[in-house]
Design an enzyme around this catalytic site. Structure first.
Site, PDB file in Angstrom:
ATOM      1  N   LYS A   1       4.737  -2.954  -1.985  1.00 42.00           N
ATOM      2  CA  LYS A   1       5.618  -4.469  -1.608  1.00 42.00           C
ATOM      3  C   LYS A   1       4.925  -5.476  -2.417  1.00 42.00           C
ATOM      4  O   LYS A   1       5.577  -6.732  -2.877  1.00 42.00           O
ATOM      5  CB  LYS A   1       5.831  -4.729  -0.089  1.00 42.00           C
ATOM      6  CG  LYS A   1       6.883  -4.072   0.369  1.00 42.00           C
ATOM      7  CD  LYS A   1       7.154  -4.679   1.677  1.00 42.00           C
ATOM      8  CE  LYS A   1       8.387  -3.799   2.172  1.00 42.00           C
ATOM      9  NZ  LYS A   1       8.988  -4.474   3.401  1.00 42.00           N
TER      10      LYS A   1
ATOM     11  N   ASP B   1      14.320  -9.022   3.008  1.00 40.70           N
ATOM     12  CA  ASP B   1      13.965  -9.090   4.513  1.00 40.70           C
ATOM     13  C   ASP B   1      14.338 -10.539   5.294  1.00 40.70           C
ATOM     14  O   ASP B   1      14.722 -11.044   6.184  1.00 40.70           O
ATOM     15  CB  ASP B   1      12.238  -8.826   4.890  1.00 40.70           C
ATOM     16  CG  ASP B   1      12.167  -7.424   4.663  1.00 40.70           C
ATOM     17  OD1 ASP B   1      13.125  -6.697   5.062  1.00 40.70           O
ATOM     18  OD2 ASP B   1      11.082  -7.131   4.380  1.00 40.70           O
TER      19      ASP B   1
END
Ligand code: ATR
Length: 275
Positions: free
Chosen positions: A70, A103
Site C-alpha cells: 500500500k 478507504d
C-alpha cells in the site's frame, strides 16, 4: 485493446473477499459478458514495479493493492491528493498510472449510509496505522473535530503531521472526559482470531453518548461492539466500509454505478462460508 480486467495484488495474497465482490457486481450489470473479470495475484515484492506495468498489457484497467504494497505503490505511480495525504494507496488506475485511496470514500460513505453526519461532531479515532490515516483525512475534511488515542502516542503525532490536519492526541481517560460523539476503531484489535480483545480498557466505561464504529468486520460483532451494545450505545461494524471501498474502485474503473446490495450479498456469502 479495451481494458476490462481488474484484480487485487499482495504478497502473500491470502484469501481476499474482493474477487467475489467485484465479479458479482460485473455479473449483476452484465459486464462479465463484455469481458470484465477480477482476480487475485500474489506478486513477489522485487517485481512489483515491473508487474504494475505488465498488468495493463494484459488488459487490466485497475488494481487493488493490499499488504505489503500500500505504501510501495506510491513510488511507482502518481498518487492523487488523497493517497498522498493518507500516505497509502489501495487502488490503481493503470491507464493514468495513478493511485488513490478509496478507504476514505468507503468509510465516509458508510457513515453517511448509517445517517451519521460527522460535521461538527467530536470524533475519537483509536489507532494510528493506515486505516486510521484514512479515517483522520476523511473526518477532518468533513468538518469533524478529531482526537486520537493510540498505544504509541508518538505514532499518533506523526500521523497527524503527515496527514496535514489538526487533531489532538489523548489518553483513554482524557478521551473519556472529552465526551466524543463518535468513536472509530481503526486498530486491528478484536480482528479474528483475537476475537476477545477490545481496543478500549476493560476497567473504563465507553463514553456515554457515543456511537461506536468498528472498522473490523470479522467477526461481525467484535468484543468492542458487544461492549458498546451492552452499555446501550449504537454500534456499527466495518463490513459496509469494506464493500464501499470496493464500490468506489468499481465506479472509477467501469464508470458505472456500483450495485451495492449485490456486492454486500457476495461478501456476506463468502464470510458465511468461512464459518
Ligand atoms: P492498518 O494499516 O490496518 O491500520 P497498522 O498500520 O499495522 O495496520 O496499524 C495497526 C494499528 O493498531 C496501530 O495503531 C497499532 O498501534 P501502535 O501504533 O501502537 O502499534 C494498533 N494496534 C495493533 N495491535 C494493538 C494492540 N494489541 N493494542 C493496542 N493497539 C494495537
Amino acid at each position: 485493446m479495451k481494458l476490462t480486467r481488474a484484480g487485487v495484488i499482495g504478497w502473500p495474497i491470502g484469501h481476499s473477499l474482493s474477487p467475489a465482490m467485484h465479479n458479482a457486481a460485473y455479473r449483476a450489470l452484465g459486464l462479465d459478458a463484455e469481458g470484465w473479470q477480477y482476480d487475485a495475484s500474489a506478486i513477489p515484492p522485487d517485481i512489483l514495479k515491473k508487474s504494475i506495468k505488465e498488468f495493463m498489457m494484459h488488459g487490466y484497467v485497475g488494481l487493488n493493492v493490499t499488504i505489503p504494497f500500500k505504501q510501495d505503490v506510491l513510488k511507482f505511480t502518481r498518487p492523487d491528493a488523497i493517497a498522498q495525504a493518507v500516505g497509502a494507496a489501495n487502488t490503481l488506475i493503470l491507464p493514468r498510472n495513478q493511485s488513490t485511496n478509496t478507504d476514505v470514500a468507503g468509510f465516509m460513505n458508510d457513515l453517511k449510509a448509517h445517517d451519521v453526519d460527522v460535521a461538527d461532531m467530536k470524533v475519537l479515532i483509536l489507532g494510528a496505522g493506515g486505516a486510521a490515516r484514512a479515517a483522520l483525512y476523511g473526518l477532518y475534511h468533513a468538518g469533524a473535530s478529531v482526537a486520537v488515542v493510540n498505544r504509541t502516542a508518538q505514532k499518533a503525532q506523526d500521523m497527524i503531521a503527515q496527514v496535514g490536519v489538526l487533531a489532538a492526541v489523548k489518553t483513554h481517560d482524557e478521551a473519556l472526559a472529552w465526551q466524543p460523539d463518535l468513536i472509530v476503531n481503526a486498530t486491528s484489535v478484536g480482528m479474528y482470531p483475537q476475537v476477545d480483545d477490545a481496543p478500549w480498557p476493560s476497567e473504563l466505561a465507553l463514553p456515554d453518548a457515543a456511537v461506536v464504529y468498528d472498522m473490523v468486520y470479522r467477526p461481525a460483532k467484535t468484543a468492542l461492539i458487544q461492549r458498546a451494545e451492552a452499555q446501550g450505545l449504537r454500534a456499527i461494524g466495518g463490513l459496509g466500509m469494506l464493500v464501499r471501498q470496493g464500490a468506489a474502485a468499481f465506479e472509477i474503473w467501469t464508470e458505472r454505478d456500483a450495485p451495492i446490495d449485490v456486492m454486500f450479498a457476495a461478501v456476506q456469502a463468502e464470510l458465511n462460508q468461512d464459518k
